[in-house]
Enzyme design. Structure first.
Site, PDB file in Angstrom:
ATOM      1  N   PRO A   2       0.832  -1.213   0.000  1.00 40.76           N
ATOM      2  CA  PRO A   2       0.000   0.000   0.000  1.00 40.76           C
ATOM      3  C   PRO A   2       0.866   1.263   0.000  1.00 40.76           C
ATOM      4  O   PRO A   2       1.933   1.276   0.604  1.00 40.76           O
ATOM      5  CB  PRO A   2      -0.777  -0.091   1.313  1.00 40.76           C
ATOM      6  CG  PRO A   2      -0.626  -1.485   1.788  1.00 40.76           C
ATOM      7  CD  PRO A   2       0.645  -2.010   1.198  1.00 40.76           C
ATOM      8  N   GLU A   3       0.402   2.262  -0.707  1.00 36.83           N
ATOM      9  CA  GLU A   3       1.120   3.538  -0.743  1.00 36.83           C
ATOM     10  C   GLU A   3       0.337   4.575   0.062  1.00 36.83           C
ATOM     11  O   GLU A   3      -0.733   4.289   0.582  1.00 36.83           O
ATOM     12  CB  GLU A   3       1.334   3.971  -2.193  1.00 36.83           C
ATOM     13  CG  GLU A   3       2.181   2.955  -2.957  1.00 36.83           C
ATOM     14  CD  GLU A   3       2.595   3.447  -4.350  1.00 36.83           C
ATOM     15  OE1 GLU A   3       2.717   4.657  -4.559  1.00 36.83           O
ATOM     16  OE2 GLU A   3       2.774   2.585  -5.223  1.00 36.83           O
TER      17      GLU A   3
END
Ligand SMILES: [Zn+2]
Length: 291
Positions: A2-3
Site C-alpha cells: 500500500p502507498e
C-alpha cells in the site's frame, strides 16, 4: 505494498471507529506479525482511549491516553475491517484484493464506540508496535523519513535541494523515502507522467547546480500533490459509497494513466505506454510525452 493514499484512506476509515473511543477488549491470535507483538501488548492497550489517529508516511499512529503511540503498518497484505452496527466494511481502499479469510484475522479491537476492528494479514509483513510518544520522532522507523508530500513544507525548493547533484534517476529519487515520504511504484509513475518527465531523467536535472528549483521541480511537486490528492479523494468516495467487504477497490484502478498499462495507448499522445525495469521494479511511462 500500500502507498500513501491507501494508508490515508484506511486512516479515514478507522477514524470514526477509533478516535475518542476506548479499547474495551483486545485480542491477538498469534504471537507475532512481522515481528513479535510488544511485551504485554494487550494489557498496555486495553482501557486506553485513542486521543487521535494520525499518519506519518505509511504508518498509522494511534495516540493513546497512556502516553504511548500504537504504530500500525499494513505491510504487504494487511487490511482492517470495521464492523459497526452490524455492517461490515473494509477500512480504506486497496489496489489489490485483500483477504478476509478468518484464519488470517490476527488482531481484534473491540472499541467503546461499539465498533469491532479486525486486522487481517495473510503474509504477515504487517507491524504493530507501542512507542512512548516522546520517543516517536527519534524512533528508528521514523527518524529518517523525508517530508510528507501533501504537507506545506514539501515544495519545489525542498525537492530540488534533495535532488541536487543526485546522479540517480528521478524514479529512484522519488521512491527514496528520505527524499519524500510514502511514494511507491504506482504514484511515482503517475506523478512523472503528469509532470511529463521521464523516469530515466537524472534527478539532479530538476535543480540548478546550487540546488535551486527549476521549472521541472515546480511541475513535479504540483503533479505529486495532485495525483495523491486525487487518489485520496477517490478512495474516500469509494469508502463512503460502496463499503465493500471484499477489500476490492471498485473501479479506482481505471484512473491510472500509465501504471500497469504497458502496450495501451497513452492518454496524452495515443502512442504506446512502455514498461521498463528500474531498480528491480516495473516503471510505466510514455516515451513521447515524458522527456
Ligand atoms: Zn504520450
Amino acid at each position: 505494498m500500500p502507498e500513501l493514499p491507501e494508508v490515508e484512506t484506511v486512516r479515514r476509515g478507522l477514524q470514526p471507529a477509533m478516535e475518542g473511543a476506548r479499547f474495551v477488549h483486545v485480542e491477538t491470535r498469534r504471537g507475532d506479525l512481522r515481528v513479535p507483538f510488544p511485551k504485554n501488548f494487550v494489557q498496555r492497550i486495553e482501557g486506553q482511549t485513542v486521543i487521535g489517529l494520525g499518519r506519518r508516511a505509511k504508518y498509522l499512529l494511534a495516540d493513546l491516553s497512556s502516553g504511548e503511540v500504537l504504530l500500525m503498518h499494513l505491510g504487504m497484505s494487511g487490511s482492517f475491517r470495521v464492523r459497526d452496527n452490524g455492517e461490515e466494511g473494509t477500512a480504506g481502499r486497496y489496489h489489490h484484493e485483500r483477504a478476509t479469510h478468518q484464519a488470517h484475522d490476527h488482531v481484534v479491537f473491540k472499541m467503546s464506540s461499539g465498533a469491532v476492528i479486525t486486522f487481517n494479514d495473510p503474509r504477515r509483513f504487517g507491524l504493530m508496535l507501542l512507542i512512548p510518544r516522546n520517543e516517536l520522532a527519534d524512533h528508528r522507523l521514523m527518524k529518517d523519513i523525508g517530508p510528507e508530500p501533501l504537507g506545506n513544507a514539501f515544495d519545489a525548493a525542498l525537492l530540488a535541494s534533495a535532488c541536487r547533484g543526485k546522479r540517480t534517476s528521478l524514479k529512484a529519487a522519488l521512491s527514496d523515502q528520505k527524499v519524500v515520504a510514502g511514494l511507491g511504484n504506482i504514484y511515482v509513475c503517475e506523478a512523472l507522467f503528469r509532470a511529463r518527465l521521464s523516469p530515466k531523467r537524472m534527478a539532479s536535472t530538476i535543480a540548478s547546480r546550487d540546488g535551486k528549483p527549476n521549472q521541472r521541480a515546480e511541475t513535479l511537486v504540483t503533479a505529486i500533490k495532485a495525483v495523491l490528492s486525487d487518489a485520496i479523494r477517490a478512495g474516500g468516495s469509494s469508502l463512503r459509497d460502496h463499503r465493500r467487504t471484499d477489500g476490492a477497490l471498485g473501479d479506482f484502478q481505471h484512473n491510472f494513466q500509465v501504471y500497469d498499462r504497458a502496450g495501451e495507448p497513452c492518454p496524452g499522445c495515443k502512442g504506446k505506454i512502455k514498461r521498463i525495469v528500474q531498480g528491480g521494479r516495473s516503471t510505466f511511462f510514455c516515451p513521447s510525452c515524458q522527456t
